[in-house]
Design a protein around this motif. Structure first.
Motif, PDB file in Angstrom:
ATOM      1  N   GLU A 194       0.815  -1.212   0.000  1.00 54.63           N
ATOM      2  CA  GLU A 194       0.000   0.000   0.000  1.00 54.63           C
ATOM      3  C   GLU A 194       0.855   1.271   0.000  1.00 54.63           C
ATOM      4  OE1 GLU A 194      -2.497  -0.255   3.393  1.00 54.63           O
ATOM      5  OE2 GLU A 194      -3.695  -1.912   2.615  1.00 54.63           O
ATOM      6  N   ASN A 195       2.033   1.179   0.603  1.00 53.18           N
ATOM      7  CA  ASN A 195       2.911   2.354   0.720  1.00 53.18           C
ATOM      8  C   ASN A 195       2.115   3.559   1.257  1.00 53.18           C
ATOM      9  OD1 ASN A 195       5.121   0.881  -0.470  1.00 53.18           O
ATOM     10  ND2 ASN A 195       4.119   1.212  -2.446  1.00 53.18           N
ATOM     11  N   ARG A 196       1.411   3.323   2.339  1.00 55.59           N
ATOM     12  CA  ARG A 196       0.395   4.265   2.785  1.00 55.59           C
ATOM     13  C   ARG A 196       0.995   5.563   3.340  1.00 55.59           C
ATOM     14  NH1 ARG A 196       0.025   3.590   8.377  1.00 55.59           N
ATOM     15  NH2 ARG A 196       1.107   1.717   9.108  1.00 55.59           N
ATOM     16  N   LEU A 197       0.256   6.621   3.116  1.00 52.19           N
ATOM     17  CA  LEU A 197       0.596   7.923   3.667  1.00 52.19           C
ATOM     18  C   LEU A 197       0.320   7.919   5.166  1.00 52.19           C
ATOM     19  CD1 LEU A 197       1.289  10.978   3.047  1.00 52.19           C
ATOM     20  CD2 LEU A 197      -1.187  11.332   2.990  1.00 52.19           C
ATOM     21  N   VAL A 198       1.282   8.373   5.962  1.00 51.67           N
ATOM     22  CA  VAL A 198       1.078   8.431   7.406  1.00 51.67           C
ATOM     23  C   VAL A 198       1.057   9.869   7.932  1.00 51.67           C
ATOM     24  CG1 VAL A 198       1.973   6.139   7.906  1.00 51.67           C
ATOM     25  CG2 VAL A 198       3.558   8.073   7.838  1.00 51.67           C
ATOM     26  N   ASP A 199       1.583  10.814   7.176  1.00 55.82           N
ATOM     27  CA  ASP A 199       1.548  12.203   7.631  1.00 55.82           C
ATOM     28  C   ASP A 199       1.886  13.112   6.458  1.00 55.82           C
ATOM     29  OD1 ASP A 199       1.172  14.302   9.345  1.00 55.82           O
ATOM     30  OD2 ASP A 199       3.106  14.121  10.351  1.00 55.82           O
ATOM     31  N   SER A 200       1.299  14.315   6.464  1.00 56.93           N
ATOM     32  CA  SER A 200       1.592  15.278   5.396  1.00 56.93           C
ATOM     33  C   SER A 200       1.234  16.673   5.857  1.00 56.93           C
ATOM     34  CB  SER A 200       0.818  14.942   4.125  1.00 56.93           C
ATOM     35  OG  SER A 200       0.981  15.972   3.155  1.00 56.93           O
ATOM     36  N   SER A 201       2.224  17.557   5.935  1.00 63.58           N
ATOM     37  CA  SER A 201       1.933  18.958   6.224  1.00 63.58           C
ATOM     38  C   SER A 201       1.259  19.616   5.024  1.00 63.58           C
ATOM     39  CB  SER A 201       3.228  19.701   6.584  1.00 63.58           C
ATOM     40  OG  SER A 201       4.096  19.765   5.476  1.00 63.58           O
TER      41      SER A 201
END
Length: 296
Positions: free
Chosen positions: A82-89
């Motif tokens: 999945e290479n999932r997103l865990v955080d993003s400003s």
């Protein structure tokens, strides 16, 4: 701002850090500096080694230990599935403050020596990551992938200046201010004064403010918080209730580069519960002097 190619493969630009150079993994990062990146992960998991690359080379000040880097970033768990997103400003809309020298080992290696204006990517193995106690949603065995745009840098000795007084409180000193608090009862009402007006743009609600500041309790004159003592500026989102009411009231609309003095009764500070960690009771009036270094 320099444009990136639409798709940029992992390159070999790690000489600044001494970290291992990246192999060609067909990982592709697209988009402009300062804008949310697009990321195409290759099949499979990343290398077991720390990998760092610089996709855009900035021309600003270079980050050093104890600087505060203001960044936009995105972070993924790179698991080959999945290479999932865990955080993003980028998703939150407000930049973040990264205290250089206090980050994940892999991030510190990726950022130290980089110039403001750079876009850096880092593939961080578990040994260079959060260790045995990661935040919720991340496993100790997870590989991480970061894209980091370095917007600004603020050194530990950065400061505004200005002397003056308010309600009997005096501030002196061109760099770290010296607070002199009178004896006797504290004022009942909140008050704030700009001791020296900066020449930068005015701050706006929702921005990330970078500050040097010092706070004292009126009655005891005890300094309970000082960025000058801790050795690093700090950053806060202003005007949205994430700081005490006094800061929201006094610091929105102030030009960057200003020094501000505040008298803060409990109703504009930590309220009836106080702040036990700082030794502040619900009856304490506080004094703050704040240097507004920058706003993002």
């Amino acid at each position: 701002m320099r444009l990136l190619l639409l798709l940029v493969p992992l390159a070999l630009l790690t000489a600044c850090t001494g970290a291992p150079a990246a192999d060609d993994l067909d990982l592709k990062v697209g988009g402009r500096f300062g804008h949310k990146p697009s990321i195409v992960f290759p099949a499979g998991k990343p290398s077991a080694d720390l990998q760092i690359d610089e996709l855009t080379a900035g021309k600003g000040a270079r980050l050093a230990k104890d600087d505060v880097a203001i960044v936009q970033y995105t972070a993924h768990v790179w698991d080959g599935r999945e290479n999932r997103l865990v955080d993003s400003s980028f998703n939150r809309g407000t930049p973040a403050a990264f205290p250089v020298g206090q980050l994940l080992p892999g991030l510190d290696k990726a950022l130290q020596g980089r110039a403001v204006g750079s876009r850096v990517i880092a593939s961080i193995p578990p040994a260079e990551g959060f260790g045995a106690n990661p935040p919720q949603g991340i496993s100790p065995d997870d590989d991480l992938f970061y894209v980091i745009d370095i917007l600004g840098s603020h050194a530990r000795n950065a400061h505004a200046s200005g002397s003056g007084s308010l309600a009997g409180v005096r501030v002196s000193g061109p760099e770290r201010p010296r607070l002199s608090i009178p004896s006797g009862p504290a004022p009942d009402a909140f008050a704030a004064k700009v001791l020296k007006r900066g020449d930068g743009p005015r701050t706006e609600a929702g921005q990330l403010l970078v500050t040097q500041h010092e706070g004292a309790v009126w009655g005891s004159r005890k300094i309970f918080d000082s960025t000058w003592k801790s050795g690093q500026p700090k950053a806060f989102t202003i005007g949205e209730g994430s700081v005490i009411k006094a800061w929201d009231r006094a610091l929105v609309g102030v030009p960057t580069g200003s020094r501000v003095l505040m008298i803060v009764p409990p109703s504009a500070g930590y309220g009836a519960t106080g702040h036990p960690q700082f030794g502040i009771t619900g009856a304490d009036t506080l004094v703050f002097v704040v240097d507004v270094l920058a706003a993002y």
